[in-house]
Write a protein that holds these residues in place. Sequence first.
Motif, PDB file in Angstrom:
ATOM      1  N   HIS A   1      26.087   6.823  14.120  1.00 18.24           N
ATOM      2  CA  HIS A   1      25.236   5.643  13.894  1.00 18.24           C
ATOM      3  C   HIS A   1      23.787   6.088  14.021  1.00 18.24           C
ATOM      4  CE1 HIS A   1      24.358   1.177  14.289  1.00 18.24           C
ATOM      5  NE2 HIS A   1      23.202   1.721  14.637  1.00 18.24           N
ATOM      6  N   VAL A   2      22.934   5.550  13.165  1.00 16.09           N
ATOM      7  CA  VAL A   2      21.502   5.845  13.277  1.00 16.09           C
ATOM      8  C   VAL A   2      20.704   4.671  12.726  1.00 16.09           C
ATOM      9  CG1 VAL A   2      21.459   7.075  11.053  1.00 16.09           C
ATOM     10  CG2 VAL A   2      19.649   7.495  12.730  1.00 16.09           C
ATOM     11  N   ASP A   3      19.635   4.336  13.428  1.00 16.78           N
ATOM     12  CA  ASP A   3      18.666   3.352  12.947  1.00 16.78           C
ATOM     13  C   ASP A   3      17.400   4.086  12.555  1.00 16.78           C
ATOM     14  OD1 ASP A   3      20.515   1.488  13.702  1.00 16.78           O
ATOM     15  OD2 ASP A   3      19.351   0.657  15.362  1.00 16.78           O
ATOM     16  N   ILE A   4      16.916   3.823  11.347  1.00 15.10           N
ATOM     17  CA  ILE A   4      15.609   4.350  10.960  1.00 15.10           C
ATOM     18  C   ILE A   4      14.653   3.169  10.829  1.00 15.10           C
ATOM     19  CG2 ILE A   4      16.562   6.373   9.818  1.00 15.10           C
ATOM     20  CD1 ILE A   4      16.001   5.025   7.124  1.00 15.10           C
ATOM     21  N   THR A   5      13.412   3.400  11.177  1.00 18.23           N
ATOM     22  CA  THR A   5      12.470   2.292  11.241  1.00 18.23           C
ATOM     23  C   THR A   5      11.067   2.764  10.884  1.00 18.23           C
ATOM     24  OG1 THR A   5      11.621   0.553  12.707  1.00 18.23           O
ATOM     25  CG2 THR A   5      12.073   2.692  13.689  1.00 18.23           C
ATOM     26  N   ARG A   6      10.221   1.830  10.486  1.00 19.60           N
ATOM     27  CA  ARG A   6       8.813   2.129  10.207  1.00 19.60           C
ATOM     28  C   ARG A   6       7.980   0.886  10.469  1.00 19.60           C
ATOM     29  NH1 ARG A   6       8.569   2.708   3.555  1.00 19.60           N
ATOM     30  NH2 ARG A   6       9.657   0.761   3.038  1.00 19.60           N
ATOM     31  N   ASN A   7       6.680   1.063  10.645  1.00 22.30           N
ATOM     32  CA  ASN A   7       5.763  -0.023  10.965  1.00 22.30           C
ATOM     33  C   ASN A   7       4.871  -0.362   9.778  1.00 22.30           C
ATOM     34  OD1 ASN A   7       6.616  -0.054  13.731  1.00 22.30           O
ATOM     35  ND2 ASN A   7       5.358   1.759  14.072  1.00 22.30           N
ATOM     36  N   HIS A   8       4.635  -1.660   9.608  1.00 27.81           N
ATOM     37  CA  HIS A   8       3.731  -2.134   8.557  1.00 27.81           C
ATOM     38  C   HIS A   8       2.676  -3.038   9.173  1.00 27.81           C
ATOM     39  CE1 HIS A   8       6.566  -0.687   5.507  1.00 27.81           C
ATOM     40  NE2 HIS A   8       7.504  -1.258   6.228  1.00 27.81           N
ATOM     41  N   SER A   9       1.460  -2.917   8.698  1.00 26.77           N
ATOM     42  CA  SER A   9       0.375  -3.785   9.130  1.00 26.77           C
ATOM     43  C   SER A   9       0.120  -4.838   8.060  1.00 26.77           C
ATOM     44  CB  SER A   9      -0.892  -2.956   9.379  1.00 26.77           C
ATOM     45  OG  SER A   9      -1.979  -3.792   9.686  1.00 26.77           O
ATOM     46  N   VAL A  10       0.277  -6.120   8.414  1.00 23.34           N
ATOM     47  CA  VAL A  10       0.071  -7.207   7.450  1.00 23.34           C
ATOM     48  C   VAL A  10      -1.176  -8.023   7.774  1.00 23.34           C
ATOM     49  CG1 VAL A  10       2.522  -7.359   6.930  1.00 23.34           C
ATOM     50  CG2 VAL A  10       1.570  -8.820   8.723  1.00 23.34           C
TER      51      VAL A  10
ATOM     52  N   ASP B   1       0.859  -1.179   0.000  1.00 19.15           N
ATOM     53  CA  ASP B   1       0.000   0.000   0.000  1.00 19.15           C
ATOM     54  C   ASP B   1       0.899   1.234   0.000  1.00 19.15           C
ATOM     55  OD1 ASP B   1      -2.196   1.748   0.357  1.00 19.15           O
ATOM     56  OD2 ASP B   1      -3.255   0.206   1.481  1.00 19.15           O
ATOM     57  N   ILE B   2       0.420   2.358   0.477  1.00 18.99           N
ATOM     58  CA  ILE B   2       1.219   3.575   0.487  1.00 18.99           C
ATOM     59  C   ILE B   2       2.365   3.434   1.482  1.00 18.99           C
ATOM     60  CG2 ILE B   2      -0.726   5.002  -0.184  1.00 18.99           C
ATOM     61  CD1 ILE B   2      -1.005   5.868   2.704  1.00 18.99           C
ATOM     62  N   ILE B   3       3.371   4.300   1.365  1.00 16.39           N
ATOM     63  CA  ILE B   3       4.587   4.200   2.152  1.00 16.39           C
ATOM     64  C   ILE B   3       4.326   4.621   3.596  1.00 16.39           C
ATOM     65  CG2 ILE B   3       6.941   5.063   2.386  1.00 16.39           C
ATOM     66  CD1 ILE B   3       6.991   5.439  -0.612  1.00 16.39           C
ATOM     67  N   SER B   4       4.877   3.839   4.540  1.00 14.92           N
ATOM     68  CA  SER B   4       4.767   4.169   5.953  1.00 14.92           C
ATOM     69  C   SER B   4       5.783   5.245   6.320  1.00 14.92           C
ATOM     70  CB  SER B   4       5.030   2.914   6.799  1.00 14.92           C
ATOM     71  OG  SER B   4       4.157   1.873   6.453  1.00 14.92           O
ATOM     72  N   PRO B   5       5.489   6.058   7.335  1.00 14.14           N
ATOM     73  CA  PRO B   5       6.450   7.093   7.750  1.00 14.14           C
ATOM     74  C   PRO B   5       7.642   6.486   8.475  1.00 14.14           C
ATOM     75  CG  PRO B   5       4.564   7.046   9.229  1.00 14.14           C
ATOM     76  CD  PRO B   5       4.243   6.107   8.116  1.00 14.14           C
ATOM     77  N   TRP B   6       8.805   7.102   8.300  1.00 15.51           N
ATOM     78  CA  TRP B   6      10.027   6.662   8.977  1.00 15.51           C
ATOM     79  C   TRP B   6      10.205   7.457  10.264  1.00 15.51           C
ATOM     80  CZ3 TRP B   6      12.716   2.575   7.215  1.00 15.51           C
ATOM     81  CH2 TRP B   6      12.580   2.210   5.860  1.00 15.51           C
ATOM     82  N   PHE B   7      10.818   6.829  11.251  1.00 15.67           N
ATOM     83  CA  PHE B   7      11.235   7.564  12.437  1.00 15.67           C
ATOM     84  C   PHE B   7      12.556   6.990  12.943  1.00 15.67           C
ATOM     85  CE2 PHE B   7       8.181   4.333  13.725  1.00 15.67           C
ATOM     86  CZ  PHE B   7       8.817   3.677  14.769  1.00 15.67           C
ATOM     87  N   ILE B   8      13.158   7.694  13.887  1.00 12.15           N
ATOM     88  CA  ILE B   8      14.512   7.374  14.340  1.00 12.15           C
ATOM     89  C   ILE B   8      14.467   6.492  15.579  1.00 12.15           C
ATOM     90  CG2 ILE B   8      16.661   8.372  15.262  1.00 12.15           C
ATOM     91  CD1 ILE B   8      16.045  10.868  13.574  1.00 12.15           C
ATOM     92  N   ASP B   9      15.342   5.495  15.591  1.00 11.68           N
ATOM     93  CA  ASP B   9      15.455   4.585  16.715  1.00 11.68           C
ATOM     94  C   ASP B   9      16.772   4.882  17.451  1.00 11.68           C
ATOM     95  OD1 ASP B   9      13.661   2.679  17.772  1.00 11.68           O
ATOM     96  OD2 ASP B   9      15.023   1.056  17.299  1.00 11.68           O
ATOM     97  N   ARG B  10      17.781   4.060  17.272  1.00 12.41           N
ATOM     98  CA  ARG B  10      19.067   4.282  17.950  1.00 12.41           C
ATOM     99  C   ARG B  10      19.833   5.409  17.258  1.00 12.41           C
ATOM    100  NH1 ARG B  10      24.416   1.724  17.896  1.00 12.41           N
ATOM    101  NH2 ARG B  10      25.319   1.921  19.974  1.00 12.41           N
ATOM    102  N   LEU B  11      20.543   6.220  18.060  1.00 14.55           N
ATOM    103  CA  LEU B  11      21.296   7.349  17.516  1.00 14.55           C
ATOM    104  C   LEU B  11      22.558   7.566  18.343  1.00 14.55           C
ATOM    105  CD1 LEU B  11      21.386   9.808  15.539  1.00 14.55           C
ATOM    106  CD2 LEU B  11      20.152  11.108  17.294  1.00 14.55           C
ATOM    107  N   VAL B  12      23.705   7.654  17.662  1.00 13.97           N
ATOM    108  CA  VAL B  12      24.988   7.930  18.307  1.00 13.97           C
ATOM    109  C   VAL B  12      25.554   9.212  17.703  1.00 13.97           C
ATOM    110  CG1 VAL B  12      27.317   7.091  18.793  1.00 13.97           C
ATOM    111  CG2 VAL B  12      25.418   5.461  18.625  1.00 13.97           C
ATOM    112  N   CYS B  13      25.886  10.183  18.571  1.00 18.37           N
ATOM    113  CA  CYS B  13      26.375  11.489  18.116  1.00 18.37           C
ATOM    114  C   CYS B  13      27.641  11.881  18.862  1.00 18.37           C
ATOM    115  CB  CYS B  13      25.311  12.571  18.341  1.00 18.37           C
ATOM    116  SG  CYS B  13      23.823  12.365  17.361  1.00 18.37           S
TER     117      CYS B  13
END
Length: 403
Positions: free
Chosen positions: A147-156, A8-20
């Motif tokens: 380091h950065v993790d980006i993630t999104r959720n999908h409903s199956v 379906d349409i694209i899910s939004p991305w958000f940030i998980d782990r982050l090292v700065c």
Amino acid sequence: MAMRVTPDIISPWFIDRLVCEQTWLDRRLPLIGDKGFISVDLHTGEYDPTAVRTSRTTVQSSYSTSLRVSCDGHRVRVEGNPSRFGRVENLYGFQTFEECIRVYNIVLAKLGLPPFTTGRFSFKTDNRSGAKDRKHLKTYSGCVIKHVDITRNHSVGYRNEYAFLRALSSFSLPNGKKPNLYPNGATVDYSTSRSIGGSSWDYSKLYIKAHELIEHMKKNLKNATDADVEYYKKLIEHCQAAGIVREEHSFKAKKLARYELCFFGHVTVEDLANHFTLTTLDTLTETLEVATMDYITIADQLLKRKIVNSRQAANATANYCHMWLNGQSLYNEDSGKYPRQYYVHKSRLIQLGLDISIPFDATRTALPMIKRQREITVRPHQMPDWYRKPSTRNFVVIHGQAA
């Protein structure tokens, strides 16, 4: 069982782990860390009191969440999950680097350290190179993302998560990364390395969110209120009903530096998502959809989709596929490599959703000659009205600095 997956349409991305990290050469900052290390000249016994290295210390918040902070007097480093800090869970997190850095800066202020900032670019000569081949290195005075993790959720859909991950685990990615389905069937990851966390470049995985919430329930709900417990259980039930699968991609220091995606203020989550060449879910779901057309034979599918132009070519590729299905080795032991026709047939079969570079597993592979029995539609997950959204004001730093 055959399966069709419709994106379906694209899910939004958000940030998980982050090292700065950020370095302040013009000032002397307080030392932050559990331990400190100094460098000693073994010939003279002298040491430089300004050349100190520190280990990381833990800064805690509620719900057993924490960040790791260190400062050696000039360089400040923070690592952790800003979307999770001070929250009982992080089904949804911050969608911008600015929000995440705001969380980190609140913690830095508690420790008496300057905030992470944007900066300016400059160039310096690498004197280690030869005189005729000196390199000009690009430096940045602001916060650098390591380091950065980006993630999104999908409903199956309800009870479709395991079937969905099994199907994904039957395909490798175009850049040679192989799938690895965990023994519990709740996670599939892709990597060219067998080490945990993948290579030093990047790492991708998809996993069942409800399973992860249940697995960490005891830790996440430590010292939680009754309202928190009820909310957490309600969220698990919601993830199970919607069939939430989490897609996660890790960008590590080497990749971020190579593509200049590491400079805070000059990179967005969209830049990372658009740059990400694997496009794991989009590529694989498209392949899965191809794999379930209701044709009778592999050869017929090759002709129907105009992958080949003749019955002879279709039969040759179908025969190669049957060798794979029967467990026959396609590797030429005499020459020590795959024959040329292997790559021709592999390219054709990939378009049917069959990856002959991975050993055949009847429990994972959706064969195209089996008629479709099930359809799974992948949709972006809709945040429920009662969900506790992330905020930079809803956490408390416990004791400022904890050993």
